[in-house]
Scaffold this motif. Structure first.
Motif, PDB file in Angstrom:
ATOM      1  N   ALA A 279      -3.921  59.636 -39.388  1.00 15.87           N
ATOM      2  CA  ALA A 279      -3.077  59.348 -38.314  1.00 15.87           C
ATOM      3  C   ALA A 279      -2.989  60.239 -37.245  1.00 15.87           C
ATOM      4  N   LEU A 280      -3.111  60.005 -35.943  1.00 16.06           N
ATOM      5  CA  LEU A 280      -2.744  60.897 -34.965  1.00 16.06           C
ATOM      6  C   LEU A 280      -1.465  61.465 -34.651  1.00 16.06           C
ATOM      7  N   THR A 281      -1.031  62.254 -35.519  1.00 21.72           N
ATOM      8  CA  THR A 281       0.188  62.738 -35.450  1.00 21.72           C
ATOM      9  C   THR A 281       0.264  64.407 -35.914  1.00 21.72           C
ATOM     10  N   GLY A 282       1.373  65.133 -35.479  1.00 23.08           N
ATOM     11  CA  GLY A 282       1.534  66.363 -35.998  1.00 23.08           C
ATOM     12  C   GLY A 282       0.375  67.179 -36.279  1.00 23.08           C
ATOM     13  N   GLY A 283       0.399  67.888 -37.594  1.00 26.36           N
ATOM     14  CA  GLY A 283      -1.011  69.033 -37.819  1.00 26.36           C
ATOM     15  C   GLY A 283      -2.090  67.760 -37.951  1.00 26.36           C
ATOM     16  N   LEU A 284      -2.246  66.619 -38.036  1.00 24.21           N
ATOM     17  CA  LEU A 284      -3.244  65.950 -38.286  1.00 24.21           C
ATOM     18  C   LEU A 284      -4.030  65.587 -36.918  1.00 24.21           C
ATOM     19  N   ALA A 285      -3.221  65.848 -35.675  1.00 24.39           N
ATOM     20  CA  ALA A 285      -3.952  65.846 -34.422  1.00 24.39           C
ATOM     21  C   ALA A 285      -4.250  67.043 -34.152  1.00 24.39           C
ATOM     22  N   ASP A 286      -3.888  68.059 -34.807  1.00 23.42           N
ATOM     23  CA  ASP A 286      -4.280  69.395 -34.326  1.00 23.42           C
ATOM     24  C   ASP A 286      -5.532  69.988 -35.133  1.00 23.42           C
ATOM     25  N   THR A 287      -5.724  69.332 -36.352  1.00 23.01           N
ATOM     26  CA  THR A 287      -6.953  69.880 -37.124  1.00 23.01           C
ATOM     27  C   THR A 287      -8.209  69.144 -37.470  1.00 23.01           C
ATOM     28  N   VAL A 288      -8.076  67.852 -36.542  1.00 23.28           N
ATOM     29  CA  VAL A 288      -9.312  66.890 -36.861  1.00 23.28           C
ATOM     30  C   VAL A 288      -9.749  66.558 -35.258  1.00 23.28           C
ATOM     31  N   ILE A 289     -11.180  66.575 -35.163  1.00 23.84           N
ATOM     32  CA  ILE A 289     -11.706  66.306 -33.959  1.00 23.84           C
ATOM     33  C   ILE A 289     -12.304  64.834 -33.793  1.00 23.84           C
ATOM     34  N   ASN A 290     -11.520  63.778 -33.368  1.00 22.13           N
ATOM     35  CA  ASN A 290     -11.747  62.320 -33.299  1.00 22.13           C
ATOM     36  C   ASN A 290     -13.187  62.139 -33.159  1.00 22.13           C
ATOM     37  N   ALA A 291     -13.869  61.049 -33.733  1.00 17.87           N
ATOM     38  CA  ALA A 291     -15.121  60.560 -33.423  1.00 17.87           C
ATOM     39  C   ALA A 291     -15.164  59.725 -32.317  1.00 17.87           C
ATOM     40  N   SER A 292     -14.739  60.106 -31.108  1.00 15.55           N
ATOM     41  CA  SER A 292     -14.890  59.169 -29.923  1.00 15.55           C
ATOM     42  C   SER A 292     -16.272  59.170 -29.538  1.00 15.55           C
ATOM     43  N   PRO A 293     -16.685  58.130 -28.613  1.00 10.08           N
ATOM     44  CA  PRO A 293     -17.980  58.129 -28.201  1.00 10.08           C
ATOM     45  C   PRO A 293     -18.395  59.565 -27.708  1.00 10.08           C
ATOM     46  N   ALA A 294     -17.653  60.106 -26.788  1.00 11.88           N
ATOM     47  CA  ALA A 294     -17.827  61.529 -26.023  1.00 11.88           C
ATOM     48  C   ALA A 294     -18.300  62.580 -27.363  1.00 11.88           C
ATOM     49  N   ALA A 295     -17.235  62.502 -28.168  1.00 14.57           N
ATOM     50  CA  ALA A 295     -17.385  63.676 -29.085  1.00 14.57           C
ATOM     51  C   ALA A 295     -18.701  63.365 -30.188  1.00 14.57           C
ATOM     52  N   LEU A 296     -18.998  61.971 -30.486  1.00 12.24           N
ATOM     53  CA  LEU A 296     -20.134  61.817 -31.236  1.00 12.24           C
ATOM     54  C   LEU A 296     -21.296  62.085 -30.354  1.00 12.24           C
ATOM     55  N   ALA A 297     -21.460  62.053 -29.232  1.00  9.60           N
ATOM     56  CA  ALA A 297     -22.401  62.365 -28.267  1.00  9.60           C
ATOM     57  C   ALA A 297     -22.720  63.586 -28.106  1.00  9.60           C
ATOM     58  N   ARG A 298     -21.458  64.502 -28.090  1.00  7.39           N
ATOM     59  CA  ARG A 298     -21.775  65.970 -28.145  1.00  7.39           C
ATOM     60  C   ARG A 298     -21.674  66.749 -29.326  1.00  7.39           C
ATOM     61  N   LYS A 299     -21.736  65.689 -30.528  1.00  5.83           N
ATOM     62  CA  LYS A 299     -21.824  66.267 -32.074  1.00  5.83           C
ATOM     63  C   LYS A 299     -20.783  67.507 -32.234  1.00  5.83           C
ATOM     64  N   VAL A 300     -19.550  66.957 -31.652  1.00 10.20           N
ATOM     65  CA  VAL A 300     -18.559  67.807 -32.013  1.00 10.20           C
ATOM     66  C   VAL A 300     -17.364  67.508 -33.191  1.00 10.20           C
ATOM     67  N   ALA A 301     -17.481  66.019 -33.276  1.00 11.56           N
ATOM     68  CA  ALA A 301     -16.389  65.611 -34.130  1.00 11.56           C
ATOM     69  C   ALA A 301     -16.289  65.912 -35.677  1.00 11.56           C
ATOM     70  N   THR A 302     -15.244  65.826 -35.983  1.00 15.35           N
ATOM     71  CA  THR A 302     -14.976  66.280 -37.543  1.00 15.35           C
ATOM     72  C   THR A 302     -14.455  65.002 -38.176  1.00 15.35           C
ATOM     73  N   GLY A 303     -13.735  64.153 -37.624  1.00 13.21           N
ATOM     74  CA  GLY A 303     -13.165  62.875 -38.601  1.00 13.21           C
ATOM     75  C   GLY A 303     -12.788  61.787 -37.712  1.00 13.21           C
ATOM     76  N   ILE A 304     -11.919  60.996 -38.189  1.00 12.66           N
ATOM     77  CA  ILE A 304     -11.528  59.745 -37.292  1.00 12.66           C
ATOM     78  C   ILE A 304     -10.057  59.751 -37.124  1.00 12.66           C
ATOM     79  N   GLN A 305      -9.490  59.524 -36.075  1.00 15.44           N
ATOM     80  CA  GLN A 305      -8.083  59.446 -35.814  1.00 15.44           C
ATOM     81  C   GLN A 305      -7.625  58.185 -35.368  1.00 15.44           C
ATOM     82  N   PHE A 306      -6.440  57.602 -35.836  1.00 14.29           N
ATOM     83  CA  PHE A 306      -6.016  56.386 -35.431  1.00 14.29           C
ATOM     84  C   PHE A 306      -4.565  56.338 -34.542  1.00 14.29           C
ATOM     85  N   PHE A 307      -4.382  55.487 -33.807  1.00 11.97           N
ATOM     86  CA  PHE A 307      -3.287  55.540 -33.176  1.00 11.97           C
ATOM     87  C   PHE A 307      -3.185  54.129 -32.486  1.00 11.97           C
ATOM     88  N   PRO A 308      -2.060  53.499 -32.239  1.00 10.75           N
ATOM     89  CA  PRO A 308      -0.812  54.013 -32.947  1.00 10.75           C
ATOM     90  C   PRO A 308      -0.640  53.816 -34.472  1.00 10.75           C
TER      91      PRO A 308
END
Ligand code: ADP
Ligand code: GLC
Length: 477
Positions: free
Chosen positions: A391-420
């Motif tokens: 979930a996109l909240t607290g420390g979970l927001a700060d420690t995971v890089i969401n696999a957005s299309p941009a993050a995937l394209a730049r190969k920097v993602a580390t996980g998946i975040q969801f919100f709300p």
């Protein structure tokens, strides 16, 4: 050398109900590298005393809230402990905060006030030839410390860390005298909270510095939704509030040396662990990601949302191995769901070794929390190439890089975040998870990125040292 007294109600590996214990056990070791000597003041619960082989009595109190008490100096697992041995408060059957039925002990106010009172006397007089330069309390159990320090002539600064604001440590007003608190301070601008004594509020008001366990949670705490009644107090103390993200103990959580698993260095090495994990959880082969979840089962952790969203994962080849204990209603609901789905397997209980095996064997780790001050299991996941879905909240927001299309394209993602943070968004996250997992190349990128991420205590222990330095320098200037 800076001397720091930790005051805390649990400490790994001796006694643990959650991440608080992990922090209390790991941070002192990390601080030692910065020239900080931490002594940890911990209640002498029956389970703790059972682990003590040699100790030295370094102080005695003839009457500490209704009985005699001793303080034992003990060294265990590289920790320098001061154990408060007060049998009338801590030597009993049941859990550390409550009885076997799950009800809090009615004398919890006295049990943890005793810890604070002893902490304050150590601040004032030292102990065993040792004096703290800073007292560092954790959560409400340490909250009354500054109130008791006021009764001494000490000027030692007090740092207060909020691990979870949801626990206030309230006591009825009638306990003012029993707890030896100053009735003139039982006011709303002090430790009174809606007619009750709030140990948490006492800590927030009395601390020289307040911090919490991630930057995002520090910001969230200032809002009514997350502050749970304490947001006003925290806004008034905003200048002294900061967020320092937790680390994990890299000597305990290292996939190359972990004794509980088949050790591995690269994500490919997880295959043997995955096979073993499926066997342990009696899950068959399946094409989708094998998810794991290790948690206390409470409202905070979003288990009800998970139950609603699970069909999307399980009906599309995904699997879930879950380990947890807590709310009996959630335990029953999970067990029932597992009966109805071959891709879901649930173990109710607490099992440290199994939690390591789950990190090693899982493809993805789920943390669907409604709020999460920091969260540690997503950090274990990153270290073990187990991709976090959070979930996109607290420390979970700060420690995971969401696999957005941009993050995937730049190969920097580390996980998946969801919100709300609801079942629909979690279902959508499962769809994304299944897609990314099917792209084997991309999946490996996520795993490798995570495994490279620094999740230890190096930077954060420096941040704590900086707080101690600021406070001790201010005192001497
Ligand atoms: P919290 O402190 O809110 O429970 P964290 O993620 O910070 O959440 O820390 C939880 C800690 O407790 C982690 O070390 C996690 O692995 C551990 N844990 C929680 N439940 C279990 C369980 N059933 N078995 C083993 N370890 C558990
Ligand atoms: C609390 C929080 C958790 C945090 C832990 C250690 O129990 O719920 O998010 O990681 O404390 O700080």
């Amino acid at each position: 050398m800076t001397n720091v007294l930790f005051i805390v109600s649990e400490c790994a590996p001796l006694v643990k109900t959650g991440g608080l214990a992990d922090v209390a056990g790991a941070l002192p070791k990390a601080l030692a590298d910065h020239g900080v000597h931490v002594r940890v003041l911990l209640p002498g619960y029956r389970t703790v005393l059972a682990q003590v082989q040699t100790s030295k009595v370094v102080a005695e109190h003839s009457d500490l809230f209704g009985g005699p008490a001793k303080i034992l100096a003990v060294k265990i697992a590289d920790l320098d402990l001061l154990i408060l041995d007060a049998p009338h408060l801590y030597n009993r059957d049941g859990a550390i905060y409550g009885d076997a039925t799950g009800s809090d002990w009615s004398d919890n106010p006295e049990r943890f006030a005793a810890l604070c009172k002893v902490g304050a006397s150590i601040a004032a007089d030292g102990i065993d030839g040792w004096r703290p330069d800073v007292v560092h309390g954790h959560d409400w159990q340490a909250g009354l410390t500054p109130e008791y320090m006021r009764g001494t002539n000490t000027t030692v600064p007090f740092v207060f860390t909020i691990h979870n604001i949801a626990f206030h440590g309230n006591a009825p007003a009638e306990k003012l005298a029993t707890l030896g608190l100053d009735p003139s301070r039982f006011k709303s601008d002090n430790f009174e909270f809606w007619g009750q004594i709030s140990a948490l509020k006492a800590g927030l008001i009395g601390a020289d510095r307040i911090n919490t366990v991630s930057q995002t949670y520090a910001e969230e705490l200032l809002t009514p939704d997350f502050g749970i009644g304490m947001d006003g107090v925290l806004r008034s103390r905003q200048a002294d509030l900061s967020g320092i993200v937790n680390g994990i103990d890299l000597s305990e959580w290292n996939p190359e040396t972990d004794r509980n698993i088949k050790p591995f260095k690269a994500p490919t090495g997880k295959a043997a662990n995955k096979q073993a994990l499926r066997k342990t959880f009696k899950l068959g082969a399946s094409s989708g990601p094998l998810c794991v979840l290790v948690s206390r089962l409470t409202e905070q952790k979003g288990i009800d949302l998970l139950l609603d969203a699970l069909p999307v994962l399980l009906d599309n080849g995904g699997q879930l191995a879950l380990l947890g204990s807590g709310d009996p209603k959630l335990e029953v609901a999970l067990a029932k769901a597992a009966e109805n789905h071959k891709n879901l397997s649930v173990k109710i209980g607490y099992d440290e070794a199994l939690s390591h095996q789950m990190m090693a064997g899982g493809d993805a780790i789920l943390v669907p929390s409604r709020f999460e001050p920091c969260g540690l299991t997503q950090l274990y996941g990153l270290r073990y190439g187990t991709v976090p879905v959070v979930a996109l909240t607290g420390g979970l927001a700060d420690t995971v890089i969401n696999a957005s299309p941009a993050a995937l394209a730049r190969k920097v993602a580390t996980g998946i975040q969801f919100f709300p943070i609801n079942a629909q968004a979690l279902s959508n996250a499962f769809v994304r998870l299944i897609d990314v997992f099917a792209d084997k190349k991309m999946w490996r990128v996520l795993q490798r990125n995570g495994m490279k991420q620094p999740v230890g205590w190096k930077a954060s222990s420096q941040a704590y040292k900086d707080i101690y330095d600021t406070l001790t320098e201010a005192k001497h200037s």
